[in-house]
Design a protein around this motif. Structure first.
Motif, PDB file in Angstrom:
ATOM      1  N   THR A  41       6.894 -22.007 -37.545  1.00  0.00           N
ATOM      2  CA  THR A  41       6.002 -22.376 -38.650  1.00  0.00           C
ATOM      3  C   THR A  41       4.667 -21.638 -38.553  1.00  0.00           C
ATOM      4  O   THR A  41       3.899 -21.635 -39.515  1.00  0.00           O
ATOM      5  CB  THR A  41       5.746 -23.895 -38.679  1.00  0.00           C
ATOM      6  N   LEU A  45       2.570 -16.719 -40.459  1.00  0.00           N
ATOM      7  CA  LEU A  45       1.180 -16.541 -40.900  1.00  0.00           C
ATOM      8  C   LEU A  45       0.568 -15.297 -40.261  1.00  0.00           C
ATOM      9  O   LEU A  45      -0.235 -14.607 -40.879  1.00  0.00           O
ATOM     10  CB  LEU A  45       0.339 -17.766 -40.548  1.00  0.00           C
ATOM     11  N   LYS A  48       2.060 -12.096 -42.130  1.00  0.00           N
ATOM     12  CA  LYS A  48       2.241 -12.550 -43.514  1.00  0.00           C
ATOM     13  C   LYS A  48       2.666 -11.466 -44.488  1.00  0.00           C
ATOM     14  O   LYS A  48       3.217 -11.762 -45.545  1.00  0.00           O
ATOM     15  CB  LYS A  48       0.947 -13.223 -44.000  1.00  0.00           C
ATOM     16  N   MET A  57       9.122 -18.583 -44.029  1.00  0.00           N
ATOM     17  CA  MET A  57       8.273 -19.603 -44.635  1.00  0.00           C
ATOM     18  C   MET A  57       9.033 -20.375 -45.712  1.00  0.00           C
ATOM     19  O   MET A  57       8.959 -21.599 -45.790  1.00  0.00           O
ATOM     20  CB  MET A  57       7.047 -18.936 -45.252  1.00  0.00           C
ATOM     21  N   VAL A  63       4.505 -23.015 -47.210  1.00  0.00           N
ATOM     22  CA  VAL A  63       3.329 -23.015 -46.330  1.00  0.00           C
ATOM     23  C   VAL A  63       2.827 -24.434 -46.055  1.00  0.00           C
ATOM     24  O   VAL A  63       2.514 -24.783 -44.916  1.00  0.00           O
ATOM     25  CB  VAL A  63       2.190 -22.172 -46.954  1.00  0.00           C
TER      26      VAL A  63
ATOM     27  N   TYR B 171      -7.029 -17.602 -43.229  1.00  0.00           N
ATOM     28  CA  TYR B 171      -5.935 -18.529 -43.561  1.00  0.00           C
ATOM     29  C   TYR B 171      -5.671 -18.560 -45.068  1.00  0.00           C
ATOM     30  O   TYR B 171      -4.515 -18.582 -45.497  1.00  0.00           O
ATOM     31  CB  TYR B 171      -6.212 -19.951 -43.047  1.00  0.00           C
ATOM     32  N   LYS B 174      -3.522 -15.558 -45.901  1.00  0.00           N
ATOM     33  CA  LYS B 174      -2.176 -15.678 -45.341  1.00  0.00           C
ATOM     34  C   LYS B 174      -1.347 -16.640 -46.185  1.00  0.00           C
ATOM     35  O   LYS B 174      -0.209 -16.342 -46.560  1.00  0.00           O
ATOM     36  CB  LYS B 174      -2.246 -16.206 -43.901  1.00  0.00           C
ATOM     37  N   ALA B 175      -1.942 -17.807 -46.483  1.00  0.00           N
ATOM     38  CA  ALA B 175      -1.220 -18.826 -47.242  1.00  0.00           C
ATOM     39  C   ALA B 175      -0.907 -18.323 -48.652  1.00  0.00           C
ATOM     40  O   ALA B 175       0.186 -18.545 -49.167  1.00  0.00           O
ATOM     41  CB  ALA B 175      -2.034 -20.111 -47.296  1.00  0.00           C
ATOM     42  N   LEU B 178       2.004 -15.991 -48.668  1.00  0.00           N
ATOM     43  CA  LEU B 178       3.284 -16.620 -48.353  1.00  0.00           C
ATOM     44  C   LEU B 178       3.670 -17.693 -49.372  1.00  0.00           C
ATOM     45  O   LEU B 178       4.570 -18.480 -49.128  1.00  0.00           O
ATOM     46  CB  LEU B 178       3.256 -17.194 -46.938  1.00  0.00           C
ATOM     47  N   ASP B 180       1.524 -20.071 -51.152  1.00  0.00           N
ATOM     48  CA  ASP B 180       0.742 -21.277 -51.418  1.00  0.00           C
ATOM     49  C   ASP B 180      -0.170 -21.019 -52.619  1.00  0.00           C
ATOM     50  O   ASP B 180      -1.102 -20.222 -52.532  1.00  0.00           O
ATOM     51  CB  ASP B 180      -0.091 -21.627 -50.174  1.00  0.00           C
TER      52      ASP B 180
END
Lengths: 286, 283
Positions: A41, A45, A48, A57, A63, B171, B174-175, B178, B180
């Protein structure tokens, strides 16, 4: 002929060396599960921009879900870490008469340094293979890097989990530093566990190949033990404490079934580890 | 009368929402333009040194949020015939001041006062983005849609490549990469229409307002929290010394430990094969 058949059908009993208690095995199980969850998990990140990161992911549920699993696994880590440290404190207290760094202890001592040199001489055919006591230097490194690494990765993880609380005292750049440490400590841990130290030294080195089940069954055949840890054996014979670590292991359909299950789980974890390793190596070199 | 027109427009929009996207096409007025501009072989035209295509994809335009508008709502002054030089010569100079602002007066006012707006409207030949550079001319989509949010990183990154790559190391970035869609993208902190440099007190990222900007998503954010560096390059000692120091330390440590581990493992396997240790029966 008849006696052979009887031997197969009857439960077979062995005198074995008990290396790990139920406590050790449960702790290992918690490390095993939480570590795998944390890597799967968290690593996406770090990488990425890769296709595999997106794929992993999505496979774990996105996420946000990954963040929840990561935090649950982190709490499991805090739990097992606390147990391990309490155990260490207890063992140190119990062994206070013999010395904390005495043979058989998990603590590093002078012999480890001699063993490292001895192993390299052996690798090049310039000496015999060193003899080991209860823990080899790579096992000590494996354990100590886990206990020590958990402190570093745990603290930085909590800074990022509760940034508002930590920045009441610390400047904001600590969050940046925490991310750099957390992410690289994770790479270090994954490399150590998935390749160099744990996967290889626990399962793939010639003495254990292809799998070492002792952390799952708790005990190993006495013959194997004498060969693997001759110093501990000799020490226990001399001290008269061999009886403390001898157990009678009966091979029944239940132990066979458990073996098969552990083989399966270890194989799956091994494959996952290899897969993640390939992903990481690929990302670093592309 | 305006209210009635607004009601009618609203009704049409509602209808377009109900109908399947494919069935909504350009209106009759736009069809006239598309009889020529729907041809892919029409070629390009030089706009401020950039070659822009004269082709307009009828489906893309028809399904965009502006799909029901006449082409001349934005292409002011153009007539449905072979255009004469007088129509097109200074069209962009006029259009950039009026075409969007005619309907989106509030947004245009904010944009005019922004850093981008000052550059783009104040001088000819500026590279600063006009409305259509971010919202796209013929493919205007709902800015609240997931697709548009996701495209913001690329939109800003076209000019601010270095900034967007450091953002991707945080972060948020990155999120976002991916999948988010709730995480902060460029416009959540910098604003969209009224982007100002951090040195301007009115900016969303100025010393005066940054805490408030963070608090939009992080209730209770304080001064220290807002001191988190969104755009930091760990690989450069000039970006932030401490971040670089820890990064450099870890890379060195990783290289050392992995090298030692690799050599130790390789030699162990070599010795294992050489001494035939792998061939022994299982234990």
């Amino acid at each position: 002929m008849a006696s052979t058949t009887a031997a197969v059908t009857e439960p077979r009993t062995y005198l074995e060396y008990k290396r790990f208690s139920a406590f050790h095995r449960w702790m290992h199980f918690l490390v095993f599960v939480s570590f795998t969850v944390l890597v799967f998990t968290g690593m996406p990140l770090k990488y990425k921009e890769t296709h595999w990161a997106k794929w992993v992911m999505d496979a774990v549920g996105g996420v946000t879900a990954a963040g929840v699993y990561h935090r649950i696994a982190a709490l499991v880590t805090v739990f097992y870490w606390t147990c391990e440290v309490l155990l260490m404190v207890y063992v140190v207290f119990r062994n206070r008469g013999r010395g904390v760094f005495a043979p058989g202890s998990i603590m590093p001592n002078k012999k480890d340094w001699a063993d490292i040199k001895g192993m390299f001489r052996w690798f090049f055919g310039r000496g015999p293979k060193p003899q080991f006591d209860r823990f080899t230097y790579w096992e000590k490194f494996d354990f100590m890097s886990l206990v020590g690494g958990t402190v570093i990765i745990g603290l930085t993880g909590f800074i990022m989990w509760f940034p508002m609380t930590f920045t009441k005292v610390l400047p904001g750049v600590f969050i940046n530093v925490a991310l750099v440490i957390h992410s690289n400590e994770a790479l270090l841990a994954a490399g150590v566990i998935f390749i160099f130290v744990h996967l290889f030294s626990a399962h793939l080195r010639p003495e254990s190949w292809p799998i070492d089940k002792v952390i799952f069954t708790g005990s190993l055949p006495l013959e194997h033990y004498k060969e693997e840890r001759p110093l501990e054996y000799a020490r226990r014979v001399q001290e008269g404490t061999l009886g403390e670590v001898l157990v009678v292991r009966r091979i029944t359909w239940r132990t066979r079934l458990t073996d098969v299950i552990w083989y399966g789980i270890t194989a799956v974890a091994g494959l996952a580890a290899v897969l993640m390793t390939v992903f990481i190596v690929w990302s670093i070199f592309s | 009368m305006t209210a009635l027109a607004a009601l009618a427009a609203f009704g049409l929009l509602a209808l377009s929402g109900l109908a399947a996207a494919q069935t909504v096409g350009p209106n009759a007025e736009a069809e006239k333009c598309l009889s020529c501009h729907g041809d892919q072989s029409l070629g390009t035209i030089d706009v401020g040194g950039v070659q822009k295509t004269l082709f307009v994809d009828a489906t893309v335009y028809g399904t965009s949020l502006h799909g029901l508008l006449d082409c001349t709502s934005c292409h002011l002054g153009f007539k449905p015939r072979r255009h004469v030089a007088a129509e097109s010569a200074n069209w962009l100079e006029t259009a950039k001041l009026t075409a969007c602002g005619n309907c989106h007066a509030d947004q245009f006012a904010m944009y005019s006062g922004s850093f981008h707006g000052h550059l783009a409207l104040g001088q000819t030949g500026s590279n600063a983005p006009l409305c259509a550079d971010c919202h796209l001319a013929h493919n205007v989509v709902d800015v609240h849609s997931t697709a548009f949010r996701r495209s913001i990183l690329d939109l800003c990154g076209r000019c601010h490549g270095g900034r967007s790559s450091t953002y991707l190391d945080s972060y948020h970035g990155k999120a976002a990469l991916l999948g988010d869609n709730a995480t902060a993208v460029c416009t959540d902190c910098h604003g969209a229409h009224r982007i100002l440099p951090a040195s301007d007190p009115a900016s969303t990222i100025s010393k005066q307002s940054i805490v408030q900007t963070c608090a939009k998503c992080h209730p209770g954010a304080n001064r220290n929290f807002a001191g988190f560096l969104v755009h930091v390059d760990p690989r450069s000692p000039h970006s932030n010394f401490w971040v670089w120091l820890f990064y450099a330390f870890y890379i060195t440590l990783i290289v050392c430990i992995f090298t030692f581990g690799g050599v130790h493992t390789a030699l162990y396997i070599y010795r294992g094969f050489k001494d035939g240790l792998y061939n022994r029966r299982g234990h």
